[in-house]
Design an enzyme around this catalytic site. Sequence first.
Site, PDB file in Angstrom:
ATOM      1  N   CYS A   1      -0.005   4.989   6.906  1.00  0.00           N
ATOM      2  CA  CYS A   1      -0.668   4.799   8.205  1.00  0.00           C
ATOM      3  C   CYS A   1       0.310   4.150   9.178  1.00  0.00           C
ATOM      4  O   CYS A   1       0.811   3.044   8.924  1.00  0.00           O
ATOM      5  CB  CYS A   1      -1.921   3.935   8.037  1.00  0.00           C
TER       6      CYS A   1
ATOM      7  N   CYS B   1     -16.404  -9.846   5.282  1.00  0.00           N
ATOM      8  CA  CYS B   1     -15.751  -8.564   5.009  1.00  0.00           C
ATOM      9  C   CYS B   1     -14.488  -8.790   4.179  1.00  0.00           C
ATOM     10  O   CYS B   1     -13.669  -9.652   4.511  1.00  0.00           O
ATOM     11  CB  CYS B   1     -15.370  -7.884   6.316  1.00  0.00           C
TER      12      CYS B   1
ATOM     13  N   CYS C   1     -19.475  -6.895   3.321  1.00  0.00           N
ATOM     14  CA  CYS C   1     -18.800  -5.648   3.686  1.00  0.00           C
ATOM     15  C   CYS C   1     -17.457  -5.596   2.959  1.00  0.00           C
ATOM     16  O   CYS C   1     -16.795  -6.633   2.797  1.00  0.00           O
ATOM     17  CB  CYS C   1     -18.580  -5.598   5.193  1.00  0.00           C
TER      18      CYS C   1
ATOM     19  N   CYS D   1       0.836  -1.198   0.000  1.00  0.00           N
ATOM     20  CA  CYS D   1       0.000   0.000   0.000  1.00  0.00           C
ATOM     21  C   CYS D   1       0.877   1.257   0.000  1.00  0.00           C
ATOM     22  O   CYS D   1       1.904   1.325   0.681  1.00  0.00           O
ATOM     23  CB  CYS D   1      -0.923   0.004   1.221  1.00  0.00           C
TER      24      CYS D   1
ATOM     25  N   CYS E   1       0.063   0.365  10.305  1.00  0.00           N
ATOM     26  CA  CYS E   1      -0.229  -0.679   9.323  1.00  0.00           C
ATOM     27  C   CYS E   1       1.015  -1.349   8.757  1.00  0.00           C
ATOM     28  O   CYS E   1       1.871  -0.698   8.139  1.00  0.00           O
ATOM     29  CB  CYS E   1      -1.080  -0.107   8.191  1.00  0.00           C
TER      30      CYS E   1
ATOM     31  N   ARG F   1     -18.324  -3.542  17.628  1.00  0.00           N
ATOM     32  CA  ARG F   1     -17.509  -4.716  17.303  1.00  0.00           C
ATOM     33  C   ARG F   1     -16.188  -4.707  18.060  1.00  0.00           C
ATOM     34  O   ARG F   1     -15.377  -3.784  17.925  1.00  0.00           O
ATOM     35  CB  ARG F   1     -17.264  -4.782  15.791  1.00  0.00           C
TER      36      ARG F   1
ATOM     37  N   CYS G   1     -19.730   1.191   8.281  1.00  0.00           N
ATOM     38  CA  CYS G   1     -19.030   0.524   9.376  1.00  0.00           C
ATOM     39  C   CYS G   1     -17.816   1.390   9.675  1.00  0.00           C
ATOM     40  O   CYS G   1     -16.895   1.474   8.860  1.00  0.00           O
ATOM     41  CB  CYS G   1     -18.622  -0.887   8.945  1.00  0.00           C
TER      42      CYS G   1
END
Length: 320
Positions: free
Chosen positions: A51, A91, A124, A47, A54, A256, A184
Site C-alpha cells: 500500500c 479499535c 473494532c 507488513c 503505508c 469519522r 467500518c
Amino acid sequence: MHLSELKALYDLPFFDLIQRGRDAYLKNWSNNEVQLCTLLSIKTGGCSEDCGYCAQSARYKTDVKAEKLMETEAVLEVARRARENGSTRFCMGAAWKGVRDGDAKFEQVLGTIREVSKLGMEVCVTLGQLTLNEARKLKEAGVTAYNHNIDTSPEFYPEIVTTHTFQDRVNTIAAVQQAGIDVCCGGIIGMGETELDRLKMLEVLTNFDPAPESVPINCLMAMPGTPLEDQPPVDIFPLVRLIAVTRIALPRAKVRLSAGRTRLSREGQALCFFAGANSIFYGDKLLTAKNPGVNEDRNLLAELDLIPQQPHADRMACLT
C-alpha cells in the site's frame, strides 16, 4: 446512490451543500454529539503488502520498525485508559495481509478481543483480509465492528496497491457483513486521486447492503520513505464537501474525521463537524501517525459545545 447524484450534490454552492449536510445530520442524530474512538496498533510494521500510503510496509524504508504482536495485558492497559478518557469504541489494528483460522496469532487476537469486550466498549478490529469463518469467530469473541477501508475508487486503486485487488477488499467486507458484524469502511484522500475518484469511492460505499455503520475519511499523512511521501496536504474545502456529501448519502453512518487532523486548523475541524462529521479518533497516536492530544481535543469539543456520544443501548447489550 448513483455517481451522477453524488456529483450533483458535490457541485452545489459550498454553503448550500454544508447546510444540507447539517440538516441530514440533525434529522438522524442527537444534536451536538461526537463519538470518541481510540485506535491502537497491536502489531506494528513488517507488513508484506505494498500500500503506497503505508509506513508499515516491509517494502519501504521508513522509520517504522517491525514489532511483535502485543500481549493481551498490554492491550488491556491501553483500553482501560481509553475508557477512562471517555472513548466508547476501542479499535485494534494489525499490520499483516490477513488472518487465518487456526493460526496462533489469530487465536491470540481472539483472546485479547474477549478480554477487551469485557470493558464495556464497542470493539473494532482491522486485521486485513479474512473469510466468513474468521469473521464468525471474531463475532463470537465480541467484535462489534470490522474496519476495512476501500481507500479510493476501483479505477484508481491499482495505482496505490498491487499486492491485492479492490475486489479482495469487497470480498472481505461481504464476509464481515454475512457474519453479522458492522462494517467500518471509508477511504483516504490526497493520494493523487481526482475528486471524481472520491465520489466513485463513495458510490461503492452507498451501495453496500447493509450500509456501512461508520465511514472514516482519512487525509493522507505523507510518510517519509513511502511512494506518496511528496503528496501535498489536502485542502480543507474539498474535504468539507466530501464530508457533507457522505453525510447526505449515508445519513445513519457515523462519519469519522480520521487521519490528518493534526494538519487541520480548529476552524477547519469545526467546519467538518458542521457539515456532518460526528466521530473522531481520540488519543495522541493513530497506527503510526500523530493525532491531536486528548486535552487538545477536549478543549476543542468544549469550545464547540460538542459532547461525547454514548454507544447505542442495543449495541451494548451484546457486550454484556
